[in-house]
Enzyme design. Structure first.
Site, PDB file in Angstrom:
ATOM      1  N   HIS A  57      46.523  38.282  51.891  1.00  0.00           N
ATOM      2  CA  HIS A  57      47.324  38.087  50.990  1.00  0.00           C
ATOM      3  C   HIS A  57      48.404  38.736  49.671  1.00  0.00           C
ATOM      4  O   HIS A  57      48.851  37.838  49.139  1.00  0.00           O
ATOM      5  CB  HIS A  57      46.862  36.308  50.164  1.00  0.00           C
ATOM      6  CG  HIS A  57      46.620  35.631  51.515  1.00  0.00           C
ATOM      7  ND1 HIS A  57      45.883  34.057  51.699  1.00  0.00           N
ATOM      8  CD2 HIS A  57      46.747  35.830  52.713  1.00  0.00           C
ATOM      9  CE1 HIS A  57      45.674  33.626  52.304  1.00  0.00           C
ATOM     10  NE2 HIS A  57      46.133  34.721  53.676  1.00  0.00           N
ATOM     11  N   ASN A  85      28.781  29.547  52.863  1.00  0.00           N
ATOM     12  CA  ASN A  85      29.486  28.416  51.526  1.00  0.00           C
ATOM     13  C   ASN A  85      28.520  27.182  51.181  1.00  0.00           C
ATOM     14  O   ASN A  85      27.747  27.292  51.623  1.00  0.00           O
ATOM     15  CB  ASN A  85      30.147  28.014  52.491  1.00  0.00           C
ATOM     16  CG  ASN A  85      31.652  27.611  51.508  1.00  0.00           C
ATOM     17  OD1 ASN A  85      31.326  27.260  51.063  1.00  0.00           O
ATOM     18  ND2 ASN A  85      32.866  27.462  52.279  1.00  0.00           N
ATOM     19  N   PRO A  86      28.627  26.980  49.838  1.00  0.00           N
ATOM     20  CA  PRO A  86      27.174  25.682  49.573  1.00  0.00           C
ATOM     21  C   PRO A  86      27.944  24.390  50.817  1.00  0.00           C
ATOM     22  O   PRO A  86      27.143  23.489  50.521  1.00  0.00           O
ATOM     23  CB  PRO A  86      27.757  25.661  48.152  1.00  0.00           C
ATOM     24  CG  PRO A  86      29.210  26.589  47.774  1.00  0.00           C
ATOM     25  CD  PRO A  86      29.099  27.437  48.867  1.00  0.00           C
ATOM     26  N   GLN A 128      40.917  37.645  51.169  1.00  0.00           N
ATOM     27  CA  GLN A 128      42.121  36.528  50.734  1.00  0.00           C
ATOM     28  C   GLN A 128      42.715  36.454  49.743  1.00  0.00           C
ATOM     29  O   GLN A 128      43.944  35.887  49.551  1.00  0.00           O
ATOM     30  CB  GLN A 128      42.441  34.294  51.696  1.00  0.00           C
ATOM     31  CG  GLN A 128      42.032  34.622  53.019  1.00  0.00           C
ATOM     32  CD  GLN A 128      41.371  32.823  53.280  1.00  0.00           C
ATOM     33  OE1 GLN A 128      42.159  32.437  54.138  1.00  0.00           O
ATOM     34  NE2 GLN A 128      40.040  33.378  53.555  1.00  0.00           N
ATOM     35  N   ASN A 129      41.383  37.371  48.975  1.00  0.00           N
ATOM     36  CA  ASN A 129      41.916  36.463  47.377  1.00  0.00           C
ATOM     37  C   ASN A 129      42.423  38.144  47.185  1.00  0.00           C
ATOM     38  O   ASN A 129      42.740  39.132  47.598  1.00  0.00           O
ATOM     39  CB  ASN A 129      40.849  36.834  46.642  1.00  0.00           C
ATOM     40  CG  ASN A 129      39.566  36.434  47.152  1.00  0.00           C
ATOM     41  OD1 ASN A 129      40.165  34.984  47.818  1.00  0.00           O
ATOM     42  ND2 ASN A 129      38.135  36.817  46.653  1.00  0.00           N
ATOM     43  N   VAL A 130      43.616  37.577  45.801  1.00  0.00           N
ATOM     44  CA  VAL A 130      45.069  38.202  45.501  1.00  0.00           C
ATOM     45  C   VAL A 130      44.598  38.917  44.091  1.00  0.00           C
ATOM     46  O   VAL A 130      44.931  39.311  43.460  1.00  0.00           O
ATOM     47  CB  VAL A 130      45.734  37.544  45.432  1.00  0.00           C
ATOM     48  CG1 VAL A 130      46.374  37.123  46.883  1.00  0.00           C
ATOM     49  CG2 VAL A 130      46.407  35.880  44.251  1.00  0.00           C
ATOM     50  N   GLY A 147      33.136  31.933  51.507  1.00  0.00           N
ATOM     51  CA  GLY A 147      33.263  31.261  50.475  1.00  0.00           C
ATOM     52  C   GLY A 147      34.600  30.651  50.762  1.00  0.00           C
ATOM     53  O   GLY A 147      35.707  30.912  49.537  1.00  0.00           O
ATOM     54  N   THR A 148      35.514  30.734  51.825  1.00  0.00           N
ATOM     55  CA  THR A 148      36.434  30.359  51.847  1.00  0.00           C
ATOM     56  C   THR A 148      35.979  29.022  52.781  1.00  0.00           C
ATOM     57  O   THR A 148      35.377  28.779  53.567  1.00  0.00           O
ATOM     58  CB  THR A 148      36.970  31.183  53.174  1.00  0.00           C
ATOM     59  OG1 THR A 148      38.457  30.562  53.466  1.00  0.00           O
ATOM     60  CG2 THR A 148      36.637  31.586  53.893  1.00  0.00           C
TER      61      THR A 148
HETATM   62  P1  OAD Z   1      39.501  27.164  49.292  1.00  0.00           P
HETATM   63  O1  OAD Z   1      40.378  26.719  47.415  1.00  0.00           O
HETATM   64  O2  OAD Z   1      40.300  26.441  49.572  1.00  0.00           O
HETATM   65  O3  OAD Z   1      38.116  27.556  49.206  1.00  0.00           O
HETATM   66  C1  OAD Z   1      37.484  28.099  48.803  1.00  0.00           C
HETATM   67  C2  OAD Z   1      35.817  27.993  49.354  1.00  0.00           C
HETATM   68  O4  OAD Z   1      34.320  28.381  48.312  1.00  0.00           O
HETATM   69  C3  OAD Z   1      35.207  26.549  49.365  1.00  0.00           C
HETATM   70  O5  OAD Z   1      35.180  26.297  50.970  1.00  0.00           O
HETATM   71  C4  OAD Z   1      33.724  26.244  48.756  1.00  0.00           C
HETATM   72  O6  OAD Z   1      33.260  25.707  49.351  1.00  0.00           O
HETATM   73  C5  OAD Z   1      33.670  27.637  48.389  1.00  0.00           C
HETATM   74  N1  OAD Z   1      33.072  28.163  47.129  1.00  0.00           N
HETATM   75  C6  OAD Z   1      32.999  26.978  45.932  1.00  0.00           C
HETATM   76  N2  OAD Z   1      32.214  28.484  45.382  1.00  0.00           N
HETATM   77  C7  OAD Z   1      31.621  28.811  45.675  1.00  0.00           C
HETATM   78  C8  OAD Z   1      30.077  29.657  45.616  1.00  0.00           C
HETATM   79  N3  OAD Z   1      29.813  30.569  45.062  1.00  0.00           N
HETATM   80  N4  OAD Z   1      29.936  30.865  46.722  1.00  0.00           N
HETATM   81  C9  OAD Z   1      30.560  31.211  47.244  1.00  0.00           C
HETATM   82  N5  OAD Z   1      31.627  29.839  48.034  1.00  0.00           N
HETATM   83  C10 OAD Z   1      31.793  28.957  47.290  1.00  0.00           C
HETATM   84  O7  OAD Z   1      40.083  28.908  49.044  1.00  0.00           O
HETATM   85  P2  OAD Z   1      40.572  29.660  50.476  1.00  0.00           P
HETATM   86  O8  OAD Z   1      39.961  29.341  51.325  1.00  0.00           O
HETATM   87  O9  OAD Z   1      40.105  31.686  49.787  1.00  0.00           O
HETATM   88  O10 OAD Z   1      46.240  31.598  50.109  1.00  0.00           O
HETATM   89  O11 OAD Z   1      41.843  29.496  49.938  1.00  0.00           O
HETATM   90  C11 OAD Z   1      42.511  29.928  51.129  1.00  0.00           C
HETATM   91  C12 OAD Z   1      43.793  30.527  50.846  1.00  0.00           C
HETATM   92  O12 OAD Z   1      44.539  29.181  50.267  1.00  0.00           O
HETATM   93  C13 OAD Z   1      43.935  30.848  49.733  1.00  0.00           C
HETATM   94  O13 OAD Z   1      43.955  32.443  50.239  1.00  0.00           O
HETATM   95  C14 OAD Z   1      45.999  30.733  49.016  1.00  0.00           C
HETATM   96  C15 OAD Z   1      45.321  29.495  48.874  1.00  0.00           C
HETATM   97  O14 OAD Z   1      46.620  28.590  49.373  1.00  0.00           O
HETATM   98  C16 OAD Z   1      47.980  31.739  49.349  1.00  0.00           C
HETATM   99  O15 OAD Z   1      48.089  31.842  48.070  1.00  0.00           O
HETATM  100  C17 OAD Z   1      48.231  32.571  50.560  1.00  0.00           C
END
Ligand code: OAD
Length: 283
Positions: A154, A248-249, A136-138, A222-223
């Site tokens: 994305h 995921n933490p 999902q990362n850009v 990490g989502t």
């Molecule tokens: P989020 O910011 O919603 O979630 C990030 C996740 O990473 C959380 O569940 C954290 O607990 C976890 N996290 C934090 N530190 C970490 C680490 N060191 N290792 C592993 N995990 C860790 O981001 P996304 O789920 O990617 O969409 O968000 C999805 C979409 O929402 C994005 O692609 C973007 C946003 O709106 C668009 O821009 C279309």
């Protein structure tokens, strides 16, 4: 080196081995158990036997590269309202504001480098015959790390699309000229990313679905698993028989459906998991 992992006791609201067994989830807390934690042998074996694997990543995998997540305490959306910046309507209203925000993100991310989590996924790709990484990362960090069987669902911060002729081009200028225009037809360029209210590219979605339906295992890293349709990807695969593994933490809505949920940072957990996997005899 290598203390055996222990199940997390009473953490994250999921207490008791009975409940864990019922949910089919093994909770561990790498941070608490400390450096040297061994991933469970059953997980290493599952991955060693997996010939069809989908990995889904989100912002958390880039945390160890210094890229903020969207929804954490330091998350990007804390200081910026998404509806002001990441929608087609916002761009129509104020393209300069939206471009300034993307330019700021591009400048930050241009400094970032892939971390050990990204690199471990490249090693994983080398081992698995039928592999697809959906991100999902850009930020482009998976590509920079060397991942090849990759779909950036994305889009990418490093691509622009012309609103007039539709041409998509790579554009790595930092800063980007304000406002940027198409070299071909002179139309206004926009970031080639998926905004709120926009659908995923149907061809990308089709390829993702195909891979998910045949996957034996889906590794979710990490989502927060709240933005659709990516939030449902692992569940589609699970319905077709796949096991879900999460790194995921923090717990997410997916955690209860996982066969293994590893509570730790991707940049620490993934390299350790890969090291154990690489000790297995190759197929
Ligand atoms: P989020 O910011 O919603 O979630 C990030 C996740 O990473 C959380 O569940 C954290 O607990 C976890 N996290 C934090 N530190 C970490 C680490 N060191 N290792 C592993 N995990 C860790 O981001 P996304 O789920 O990617 O969409 O968000 C999805 C979409 O929402 C994005 O692609 C973007 C946003 O709106 C668009 O821009 C279309």
């Amino acid at each position: 080196m290598g203390r055996p992992c222990r199940p997390k006791r009473g953490g994250g609201g999921y207490s008791g081995t009975g409940l864990r067994r019922l949910l089919g989830v093994e909770f561990m807390d790498i941070e608490r158990v400390g450096a040297g934690l061994e991933p469970p042998a059953a997980l290493v074996q599952l991955l060693a036997e997996t010939e069809r694997l989908v990995v889904l990543t989100g912002a958390g995998i880039s945390v160890e590269s210094g890229v903020p997540t969207f929804r954490g305490p330091e998350g990007l959306w804390r200081s910026f309202r998404p509806e002001e910046l990441a929608t087609p309507q916002a761009f129509q209203r104020n393209p300069r504001l939206v471009w300034e925000w993307y330019d700021w993100r591009r400048a930050k991310i241009a400094q970032a480098r892939p971390n050990p989590g990204h690199l471990a996924l490249v090693r994983l790709e080398e081992r698995v015959p039928d592999f697809l990484l959906l991100t999902q990362n850009v930020d482009g960090l998976h590509r920079l790390a060397g991942s090849r069987r990759l779909l950036e669902i994305h889009g990418s911060l490093w691509e622009v699309r012309c609103l007039s002729c539709g041409a998509v081009r790579e554009d790595r200028r930092v800063p980007i000229p304000m406002l940027p225009h198409c070299g071909g037809c002179g139309g206004l360029l926009r970031p080639h990313v998926v905004w709120f209210g926009e659908a995923l590219n149907p061809e990308i979605l089709r390829r993702a679905e195909e891979a998910l339906i045949r996957a034996q295992t889906v590794l979710v890293v990490g989502t927060s698993a709240v933005v659709q349709p990516a939030a449902s990807f692992a569940l589609w695969a699970r319905e077709a028989g796949a096991a879900i593994v999460e790194i995921n933490p923090d717990p997410t809505p997916l955690t209860r459906y996982c066969r293994f949920a590893l509570a730790g940072a991707a940049g620490e957990v993934l390299p350790r998991l890969l090291s154990r996997l690489e000790e297995q005899p190759s197929r």
